[in-house]
Design an enzyme around this catalytic site. Structure first.
Site: not given
Length: 535
Positions: A257-258, A287-288, A291, A315, A417, A427
């Site tokens: 998972h990235a 996207h990453e 961050h 996010e 979660h 989210y």
């Protein structure tokens, strides 16, 4: 069940203790903190260890959520098979944890009160530093409901066409097991038979990426160049030396998972991603790196401010960049498209597919924490805890379980979660504010002018705009050193979360859905679910 600490690696246990401490549970007396740790660890361990039996071979009981059940939900079109796996998963994930969950709730409330909060709900909401934030969340969901109701009506109509009226009713909630996801949190896997115009071209440059010999390094280099074009910070050399950008071929067991990482040393930022060459991963790379750019911009701040302005900002920033790089305009600029123009039908397809992920997710995300706030505050009593969960899912998402449920069941912990005590509101926040960020950045870049068919919000690319980049950079550099409304105001001029930008982005889909549902005679809205009975 009692949790055996020996079954956990030391590092995992340390990480869980650190997390619980950061959430304020350390205020509990040592014995009660241990009870809380035991309860949360037990719920998480139960979730991780679930195996279910094969639908066709009940003696083969080795199917896990990842990858087997996830793949089955994405690909199977047999409602009985899906119903079977849904029931197996929810029965195993929920009811066995109820005693631990009750212990967790009691200690959550006690810790909150020791920390001067009336309940765990207020403790969680405190991270958003705004007494009106819960009202803003409620208002945003109400603002989006007309759009959600239209896409819900259309999908239910198509599901009814495929499965028949015995499986999908005309006016009731959608049976959630048919939507391609264990929790019906996104519906993108039903796009193959519900897409409005299946003969129209879809935007996918995967084949062109392969043809041009793209590899993971090139994808990250292009992402780095995107941020440099915005006058942001170039990736340090150590990033390339220490990151894992491809799945190792040395036999190591790696969670693929990235994820992006900050190590609290100057310029020590890294990504772990088993990158594949396709268009979806092209967006994920950017996207990453969003961050990573956030880390680099606020690294001058004291370590306590090395976070997003609120839990949803990190996010959202990554997704803002993804919104730009996934547009035809950007893909043409970087040489992955040529002479490509989406016709009106293809544009609706693109909006629709995006809506099946970004739009339908919002009511789901809302109810996951709305439910837990009710539990923490005592508004939802233990004897009604399961049916109240399904009442909220029905009210806001218009879905229902495929089989009858009762208070003998306990289904909320079937979502990770909930079992792992992870706040979910972040989210929802990220999905809403990213469109506020995107709209403002596009206006700064001169790429969006409301009403101009050549400069639309959904085909805006902020690439090479230092004007947009400088303002985004100023917001990121604040980290969490200021209340989030201060940070948002830097970029958007707004101090409140609002769904108006998201609605503006999806306006073409809403307009089309209104007419299409009228043409089809599709019922808009849904009747109350009767699938959970307290008695």
């Amino acid at each position: 069940m009692k949790f055996d600490y020996k079954s956990f690696e030391d590092q995992d246990l340390k990480r869980r203790i650190s997390k619980l401490t950061s959430l304020g549970y350390a205020a509990l007396p040592e014995e009660k903190f241990s009870q809380l740790l035991n309860a949360v660890s037990s719920m998480s361990a139960n979730y991780a260890m679930i195996k279910v039996c094969d639908y066709k071979n009940r003696s083969k009981c080795d199917l896990s959520l990842e990858p087997e059940l996830t793949e089955i939900f994405a690909t199977s079109r047999d409602p009985e098979e899906l119903k079977y796996y849904w029931t197996q998963w929810y029965d195993a994930a929920g009811a066995p944890t109820r005693k631990d969950f009750d212990t967790y709730v009691a200690l959550n409330r006690e810790a909150a009160q020791i920390n001067n909060f009336s309940s765990g709900a207020e403790a969680w909401l405190d991270a958003y530093e705004d007494d009106t934030f819960e009202d803003q969340v409620d208002a945003a969901i109400l603002e989006l409901m007309p759009l959600y109701e239209q896409i819900h009506a259309y999908v239910r109509y198509r599901l009814r066409e495929k499965y028949g009226s015995d499986v999908v009713s005309e006016k009731g909630p959608i049976p959630m097991h048919l939507l391609g996801n264990m929790w019906a949190q996104t519906w993108d896997y039903v796009a193959d038979f519900t897409t409005p115009f299946p003969d129209s071209q879809l935007l996918d440059v995967t084949e062109e990426m392969v043809k041009q010999n793209y590899n993971p390094i090139k994808m990250f280099q292009m992402g780095d160049e995107f941020f440099v074009s915005l006058n942001m910070t170039k990736l340090p050399e150590s990033f390339w030396e220490k990151s894992i950008l491809e799945k190792p071929d040395d036999g190591r067991d790696l969670v693929c998972h990235a994820s992006a990482w900050e190590f609290y040393n100057k310029d020590d930022v890294r990504i772990k991603q088993c990158t594949q060459v396709n268009m979806k991963q092209f967006a994920t790379v950017h996207h990453e790196l969003g961050h990573i750019q956030y880390y680099l911009q606020y690294q001058h701040q004291p370590s306590m401010y090395h976070e997003g302005a609120n839990p949803g900002f990190h996010e959202a920033v990554g997704d803002v960049i993804s919104l730009s790089v996934s547009t035809p305009k950007h893909l043409e600029r970087v040489g992955l498209l040529s002479n490509f123009e989406l016709d009106e039908n293809a544009k609706i397809n693109q909006f629709y597919r995006s809506g099946l992920t970004k739009l339908v997710f919002l009511p789901f995300a809302y109810t996951i924490d709305k439910y837990r706030w009710g539990i923490f505050r005592g508004d939802i009593k233990p004897e009604e805890a399961n049916c109240k969960f399904w009442e909220l899912r029905s009210k806001f998402s218009g879905i229902e379980p495929p089989v009858d449920r009762s208070e003998k069941d306990f289904d909320a912990p079937a979502k990770y979660h909930v079992s792992a005590d992870v706040e979910y509101l972040r989210y929802l926040v990220s999905y809403i504010v990213q469109f506020q960020f995107h709209r403002s950045a596009c206006e700064l870049a001169g790429e969006y002018v409301k009403g101009d068919p050549e400069k639309t919000l959904n085909n805006c690319d902020i690439y090479q705009s230092a004007e947009a980049g400088n303002v985004i950079k100023a917001m990121l550099a604040m980290g969490s050193s200021k209340p989030w409304p201060d940070a948002m105001e830097v970029l958007t001029g707004q101090r409140k979360m609002s769904a108006d930008a998201l609605f503006e982005y999806f306006q073409p889909l809403y307009d089309w859905m209104l007419e299409e549902n009228k043409r089809l005679g599709a019922f808009v809205g849904w009747e109350e679910s009767t699938k959970c009975k307290t008695a």
